[in-house]
Motif scaffolding. Structure first.
Motif, PDB file in Angstrom:
ATOM      1  N   GLU A 190     -13.832   8.422 -13.696  1.00 35.27           N
ATOM      2  CA  GLU A 190     -14.129   7.449 -14.755  1.00 35.27           C
ATOM      3  C   GLU A 190     -13.412   7.848 -16.043  1.00 35.27           C
ATOM      4  O   GLU A 190     -12.723   7.042 -16.676  1.00 35.27           O
ATOM      5  CB  GLU A 190     -15.640   7.391 -14.989  1.00 35.27           C
ATOM      6  CG  GLU A 190     -16.066   6.555 -16.172  1.00 35.27           C
ATOM      7  CD  GLU A 190     -15.863   5.074 -15.929  1.00 35.27           C
ATOM      8  OE1 GLU A 190     -15.764   4.666 -14.737  1.00 35.27           O
ATOM      9  OE2 GLU A 190     -15.765   4.313 -16.902  1.00 35.27           O
ATOM     10  N   ILE A 191     -13.582   9.076 -16.420  1.00 37.71           N
ATOM     11  CA  ILE A 191     -12.995   9.531 -17.677  1.00 37.71           C
ATOM     12  C   ILE A 191     -11.474   9.567 -17.598  1.00 37.71           C
ATOM     13  O   ILE A 191     -10.769   9.171 -18.528  1.00 37.71           O
ATOM     14  CB  ILE A 191     -13.577  10.903 -18.053  1.00 37.71           C
ATOM     15  CG1 ILE A 191     -15.059  10.714 -18.421  1.00 37.71           C
ATOM     16  CG2 ILE A 191     -12.799  11.525 -19.208  1.00 37.71           C
ATOM     17  CD1 ILE A 191     -15.801  12.010 -18.618  1.00 37.71           C
ATOM     18  N   THR A 192     -10.976  10.004 -16.468  1.00 39.14           N
ATOM     19  CA  THR A 192      -9.520  10.009 -16.303  1.00 39.14           C
ATOM     20  C   THR A 192      -8.976   8.574 -16.360  1.00 39.14           C
ATOM     21  O   THR A 192      -7.943   8.308 -16.978  1.00 39.14           O
ATOM     22  CB  THR A 192      -9.155  10.669 -14.971  1.00 39.14           C
ATOM     23  OG1 THR A 192      -9.684  11.994 -14.947  1.00 39.14           O
ATOM     24  CG2 THR A 192      -7.635  10.715 -14.802  1.00 39.14           C
ATOM     25  N   LEU A 224      -8.237   6.282  -8.227  1.00 42.01           N
ATOM     26  CA  LEU A 224      -8.331   7.734  -8.386  1.00 42.01           C
ATOM     27  C   LEU A 224      -9.310   8.320  -7.367  1.00 42.01           C
ATOM     28  O   LEU A 224      -9.059   9.378  -6.762  1.00 42.01           O
ATOM     29  CB  LEU A 224      -8.772   8.076  -9.811  1.00 42.01           C
ATOM     30  CG  LEU A 224      -7.789   7.678 -10.924  1.00 42.01           C
ATOM     31  CD1 LEU A 224      -8.410   7.904 -12.300  1.00 42.01           C
ATOM     32  CD2 LEU A 224      -6.493   8.463 -10.791  1.00 42.01           C
ATOM     33  N   GLN A 225     -10.403   7.632  -7.179  1.00 40.33           N
ATOM     34  CA  GLN A 225     -11.400   8.134  -6.218  1.00 40.33           C
ATOM     35  C   GLN A 225     -10.816   8.212  -4.807  1.00 40.33           C
ATOM     36  O   GLN A 225     -11.048   9.175  -4.075  1.00 40.33           O
ATOM     37  CB  GLN A 225     -12.644   7.244  -6.223  1.00 40.33           C
ATOM     38  CG  GLN A 225     -13.592   7.599  -7.364  1.00 40.33           C
ATOM     39  CD  GLN A 225     -14.725   6.613  -7.490  1.00 40.33           C
ATOM     40  OE1 GLN A 225     -14.545   5.413  -7.260  1.00 40.33           O
ATOM     41  NE2 GLN A 225     -15.904   7.110  -7.880  1.00 40.33           N
ATOM     42  N   SER A 226     -10.068   7.176  -4.456  1.00 42.48           N
ATOM     43  CA  SER A 226      -9.492   7.191  -3.108  1.00 42.48           C
ATOM     44  C   SER A 226      -8.544   8.379  -2.960  1.00 42.48           C
ATOM     45  O   SER A 226      -8.442   8.987  -1.886  1.00 42.48           O
ATOM     46  CB  SER A 226      -8.769   5.873  -2.812  1.00 42.48           C
ATOM     47  OG  SER A 226      -7.542   5.810  -3.519  1.00 42.48           O
ATOM     48  N   GLY A 227      -7.842   8.698  -4.046  1.00 37.00           N
ATOM     49  CA  GLY A 227      -6.955   9.853  -3.996  1.00 37.00           C
ATOM     50  C   GLY A 227      -7.730  11.153  -3.857  1.00 37.00           C
ATOM     51  O   GLY A 227      -7.298  12.090  -3.169  1.00 37.00           O
ATOM     52  N   GLY A 276      -7.951  13.889  -0.623  1.00 37.81           N
ATOM     53  CA  GLY A 276      -7.526  15.241  -0.931  1.00 37.81           C
ATOM     54  C   GLY A 276      -6.195  15.313  -1.661  1.00 37.81           C
ATOM     55  O   GLY A 276      -5.725  16.384  -1.999  1.00 37.81           O
ATOM     56  N   GLU A 277      -5.616  14.155  -1.923  1.00 42.07           N
ATOM     57  CA  GLU A 277      -4.312  14.164  -2.582  1.00 42.07           C
ATOM     58  C   GLU A 277      -4.451  14.465  -4.060  1.00 42.07           C
ATOM     59  O   GLU A 277      -3.542  15.015  -4.683  1.00 42.07           O
ATOM     60  CB  GLU A 277      -3.632  12.811  -2.361  1.00 42.07           C
ATOM     61  CG  GLU A 277      -2.143  12.829  -2.660  1.00 42.07           C
ATOM     62  CD  GLU A 277      -1.491  11.509  -2.268  1.00 42.07           C
ATOM     63  OE1 GLU A 277      -0.314  11.314  -2.583  1.00 42.07           O
ATOM     64  OE2 GLU A 277      -2.180  10.655  -1.650  1.00 42.07           O
ATOM     65  N   PHE A 278      -5.583  14.064  -4.662  1.00 44.16           N
ATOM     66  CA  PHE A 278      -5.835  14.331  -6.085  1.00 44.16           C
ATOM     67  C   PHE A 278      -6.820  15.481  -6.202  1.00 44.16           C
ATOM     68  O   PHE A 278      -7.566  15.775  -5.255  1.00 44.16           O
ATOM     69  CB  PHE A 278      -6.421  13.105  -6.784  1.00 44.16           C
ATOM     70  CG  PHE A 278      -5.442  11.957  -6.915  1.00 44.16           C
ATOM     71  CD1 PHE A 278      -4.054  12.137  -6.713  1.00 44.16           C
ATOM     72  CD2 PHE A 278      -5.889  10.691  -7.262  1.00 44.16           C
ATOM     73  CE1 PHE A 278      -3.174  11.074  -6.846  1.00 44.16           C
ATOM     74  CE2 PHE A 278      -5.009   9.641  -7.389  1.00 44.16           C
ATOM     75  CZ  PHE A 278      -3.649   9.833  -7.172  1.00 44.16           C
ATOM     76  N   GLY A 279      -6.809  16.085  -7.351  1.00 43.78           N
ATOM     77  CA  GLY A 279      -7.698  17.200  -7.570  1.00 43.78           C
ATOM     78  C   GLY A 279      -9.099  16.762  -7.956  1.00 43.78           C
ATOM     79  O   GLY A 279      -9.479  15.591  -7.769  1.00 43.78           O
ATOM     80  N   ALA A 280      -9.851  17.694  -8.486  1.00 46.26           N
ATOM     81  CA  ALA A 280     -11.233  17.408  -8.862  1.00 46.26           C
ATOM     82  C   ALA A 280     -11.284  17.089 -10.361  1.00 46.26           C
ATOM     83  O   ALA A 280     -10.869  17.902 -11.195  1.00 46.26           O
ATOM     84  CB  ALA A 280     -12.129  18.610  -8.562  1.00 46.26           C
ATOM     85  N   ALA A 282       0.833  -1.189   0.000  1.00 44.02           N
ATOM     86  CA  ALA A 282       0.000   0.000   0.000  1.00 44.02           C
ATOM     87  C   ALA A 282       0.868   1.239   0.000  1.00 44.02           C
ATOM     88  O   ALA A 282       2.093   1.180   0.008  1.00 44.02           O
ATOM     89  CB  ALA A 282      -0.918  -0.003   1.236  1.00 44.02           C
ATOM     90  N   GLY A 283       0.222   2.359  -0.020  1.00 40.01           N
ATOM     91  CA  GLY A 283       0.961   3.618  -0.053  1.00 40.01           C
ATOM     92  C   GLY A 283      -0.030   4.724  -0.305  1.00 40.01           C
ATOM     93  O   GLY A 283      -1.247   4.513  -0.283  1.00 40.01           O
ATOM     94  N   THR A 284       0.463   5.904  -0.556  1.00 37.70           N
ATOM     95  CA  THR A 284      -0.440   6.996  -0.870  1.00 37.70           C
ATOM     96  C   THR A 284      -1.036   6.728  -2.241  1.00 37.70           C
ATOM     97  O   THR A 284      -0.450   5.985  -3.045  1.00 37.70           O
ATOM     98  CB  THR A 284       0.303   8.334  -0.909  1.00 37.70           C
ATOM     99  OG1 THR A 284       1.184   8.317  -2.055  1.00 37.70           O
ATOM    100  CG2 THR A 284       1.145   8.515   0.352  1.00 37.70           C
ATOM    101  N   PRO A 285      -2.190   7.303  -2.505  1.00 36.59           N
ATOM    102  CA  PRO A 285      -2.784   7.117  -3.846  1.00 36.59           C
ATOM    103  C   PRO A 285      -1.808   7.488  -4.949  1.00 36.59           C
ATOM    104  O   PRO A 285      -1.719   6.793  -5.963  1.00 36.59           O
ATOM    105  CB  PRO A 285      -3.996   8.044  -3.805  1.00 36.59           C
ATOM    106  CG  PRO A 285      -4.401   8.042  -2.364  1.00 36.59           C
ATOM    107  CD  PRO A 285      -3.116   7.977  -1.581  1.00 36.59           C
TER     108      PRO A 285
END
Lengths: 209, 209, 209, 209
Positions: A154-156, A139-142, A146-150, A85-88
Motif C-alpha cells: 500500500e505504502i509503496t 505489487l502484491q502479485s509480485g 517471490g519476484e518482489f521483496g518484502a 501480461a508478463g512478470t510483475p
DNA sequence: GATGAATGAGCCTTCATTCAT
DNA sequence: TATGAATGAAGGCTCATTCAT
C-alpha cells in the motif's frame, strides 16, 4: 455552393465542446486555476460566454468534461499497453512507462485536471476507487510470486503514485526535460526499490572490498 | 458588556494573528481553498472581516503569514535533526524521517500552504532555491562515497520530494493512518532504491540462463 | 415578461453607455461627487451595478467617458464659432461668448467633469496643454496689433479662465439666472479690461479735480 | 525635573487640535481629498485615529474646524486692512490685494477648505451670506459716486471672486509664481474693468470712421 | 447555435466610529 | 489623553448564470 464559411459555421456540437475543453486546459495551464473564468475560456475558444453555457450547462460541467476526457483517453492509452501480461516486474515497468509517457504527452491536460479535482467540490472522477489500488495489487502479485521483496504494498504504491502524479507539473515547469531519460530513471528507481533484499552473503560485502 | 472576558479581551496582537492563521488553515483544509473567504476565516477565528484586515493588511498577507510560519517552524524542526552528520544513508534516513514526521504533526498547515502556493500568484516562499536541491546534494555525496549506487540524483531527488509532498494530503485524507509504520516503510523504500546494485553473482545472473 | 418593451430592449450598446454617462452627471450634480457610487449611478440609469461594469470596465472609465464626451462636444461647439477670424477683440468676444454659452447649455455636464477632474487621479483630459494657452496667445496677438493695452497676458488669461470655469457652478446654483445678460456683461467686463489705457488727457484727470 | 518629553506629553488640548487641523490641510493638499482618511491625517499629526476622534468628535467636525479657523484668520487679516476707508477704487484695490495676499500666505489652507466645502454636505461656513455680497456693495458704492463705470455689479463681483478663489490652486500648482507681480496685475486688470468708459473723444471714435 | 445584455451574489478592501484600557 | 482593537457599512469589482434575439 457550400462556402468554407458554412463549413465553419456548421461545426458539429462535438467539435465546439472539444474546443472549449482545450481552451479550459490552455487557460488553466497558462494563467492558473483562479484566473480561469468562463469569459476567458470562451474567448480562448473563439466563442462567447453565452455559447459556452449553451454547450455545457455550467462551468462545473465543462470542468467535469475536462476530467472525463482525460480519463477516457488515459484509460484507452494504457489499457492496450497493460493488456499484455508478463512478470510483475515487467508489468510494473509497463505501468510506470505508459503512465509517465501518457503524462508527458498530455501534461497540460493532466495538470489542469489535477487543479480541477483539487479545487472543485463537485467534479468527480468515475473511478472512485483508490487510484493506487491496481498498483497495490500488482505489487502484491509480485510479492506472492517471490519476484518482489518484502514491503508494505500500500505504502509503496502510494509513493509510486506520488512520483507519477508529480510528473505533469514537472514537465509543465521544465518543458526541456529529457523525457526518455526521466522515464527510464524513474522506472529503474522503483524497480530497485521493490527488488528482494540481496542475500546477506559474502558477495554483498564484496562490493566494498 | 464583555467585561468579564478579560482574558479574551487582553489578547495581544500576536495572539490574534495566530488565531487568524490557524483559522485560515482550518478553513482551507476543511472547505477548500476556493471557499476560504476572509469573512469565513474571520468567523472561524471568532472575529470580523474588518478586524482580520486590521491585523493583516490584505488576504494575501495573511496567506503569506501562513506560509512563512510553516517554513519557520519546519526549518527549526528539521535543523536540529539534520545537524548531526553521519553517513549519507543515515542522513537520507534522517531527512526523510524528520520531513515526514513534521508533516504528520502539521498536516493541515502543510496542506493549506501547498494550496496557497499553488493558487496564489503573490505568496512566495523565502527559499527560492529548488526544494529538491539539498536532497540532490545529499544523494550525490552518497554516490561519491560509493555508499549509493548509480542513478540520476536529480530525478531520484524529485521522486523522493514527491513522496514527501504528497504526505500531507495523505494524512489529511486518512487521519487513522499508522504514522510510524508509514514513515519506516517509506524510508526503507527509498533506502533500497539508492543502494548500489548487488554484485552480479551467480544468483543474479540466473535470471538470464 | 418584458417582451412588450421591445424599444427598450433593443437599446444599443451606445445608448446604454449614454444613459450611464447621463446618470453619472445627474448623480454627481445632484448628490455630490462623494455620493456618486456605481450602485447609485446605475440605479439612476435604470440598470444594475453589474451591468454598468459590463459597459464600462471600471468606474474610472465611466468617469473618463464623462470627461471625454464633454470635451468632444465642447470642441465641436466652439470650433465652428472660433473658425471665423476677426480682430483680436472680436475673437475674444467670440471666445468668451461661445465658452459661456456652451457652459450654460451643459452646466451639469461641465460641473460634473470639473468635480471628476478635481477628485480623480487617473481621469485625464486629452488636451494636456494648459487650458489658458490659446487665450494667452489671443491676448498677445491683440497686444501686438496695438488693439489691446499693456498687461501680463498670462495672468489676464488666467483670470478670464477663472470666470469661465466658475460659470458652470454659478448656473447650477442659480438656474434662474438671465444667461444672455450674464454673458454680455462678462464679455463687456473683460473687453474693458484689455482696452488700452485712455490717453492721460485733461479729461481723464478731470474726474479728480 | 521636567524632561522635554513631559513637555511634549502635556500638550494642551488646543495644540493637539491645531496639529490635527494642520495635518488635515497637509494631507488634503498633498494626497487629495479622497485620500484624506482619518488614519492618514492622524498619522501625519503624529497621533492615533482614536485620539483624533477624542479631540474632534467626528471627521466632519475636524473639517469644520479647518474651515472655521481659515475664516477666522482670514477675517482678522482682512478686517484691519479694510477698516481704513477710502475711495471705492482704493477699497477695491485693498480688497483684492489683501484677499490675494492672504491666499498666497495660506494657499494650502485655502485650497483644502475649498475642497472640503465642495465635497462635504455638512461643513458650513459661518457667513452663509453670498461671499460676493460685500464686493457687490463696494462696486455699487463706486458706481453711486461716479468713480466706477456702468456695469452689473453682481456679475462683476462674481468674476472678481472667481479670480480670487482660483488663486489658491494657482499658487499650489505653481509655487514659483511671482506673487507680487500676480497681485498687481490682477488688481490693475479689474481696476481697468470697472473704470468709466472713456469720454467719446476723437481718438476713441476714430475706431469707427 | 450563437451573442450581447443583464443580474445578483460574493469577494476584498477602505473607513468612520466605538470602546476598553 | 491616548491607543490598539474591533465592528459594520459601503464601495468597486468579478463572475457564473439567465435570457431575449
Amino acid at each position: 455552393m457550400r462556402s468554407r464559411e458554412s463549413a465553419a459555421l456548421s461545426r458539429t456540437r462535438r467539435a465546439r465542446r472539444e474546443d472549449l475543453i482545450a481552451a479550459a486546459i490552455q487557460v488553466i495551464s497558462q494563467d492558473g486555476y483562479g484566473a480561469a473564468s468562463l469569459e476567458r475560456i470562451a474567448r480562448e475558444a473563439g466563442t462567447s460566454k453565452g455559447n459556452a453555457l449553451y454547450h455545457f450547462s455550467s462551468k462545473e460541467e465543462l470542468y467535469q468534461a475536462v476530467a472525463t476526457t482525460l480519463f477516457e483517453t488515459g484509460a484507452a492509452y494504457m489499457a492496450e499497453r497493460l493488456r499484455a501480461a508478463g512478470t510483475p516486474a515487467e508489468r510494473l515497468r509497463t505501468y510506470l512507462e505508459s503512465n509517465l509517457r501518457f503524462i508527458t504527452l498530455n501534461a497540460a491536460h493532466v495538470g489542469a485536471t489535477q487543479r480541477i479535482l483539487q479545487n472543485s467540490t463537485t467534479v468527480q472522477v468515475i473511478e472512485v476507487e483508490d487510484a493506487a489500488a491496481p498498483l497495490r495489487r500488482l505489487l502484491q502479485s509480485g510479492q506472492d510470486s517471490g519476484e518482489f521483496g518484502a514491503f508494505d504494498p500500500e505504502i509503496t504504491a502510494l509513493s509510486i503514485r506520488a512520483a507519477i502524479d508529480m510528473a505533469a507539473f514537472l514537465f509543465l515547469r521544465h518543458p526541456d526535460l529529457d523525457v526518455e531519460h526521466y522515464i527510464s530513471e524513474t522506472v529503474a528507481l522503483f524497480l530497485r526499490a521493490v527488488q528482494p533484499a540481496p542475500a546477506p552473503s559474502a558477495s554483498a560485502s564484496a562490493s566494498a572490498p
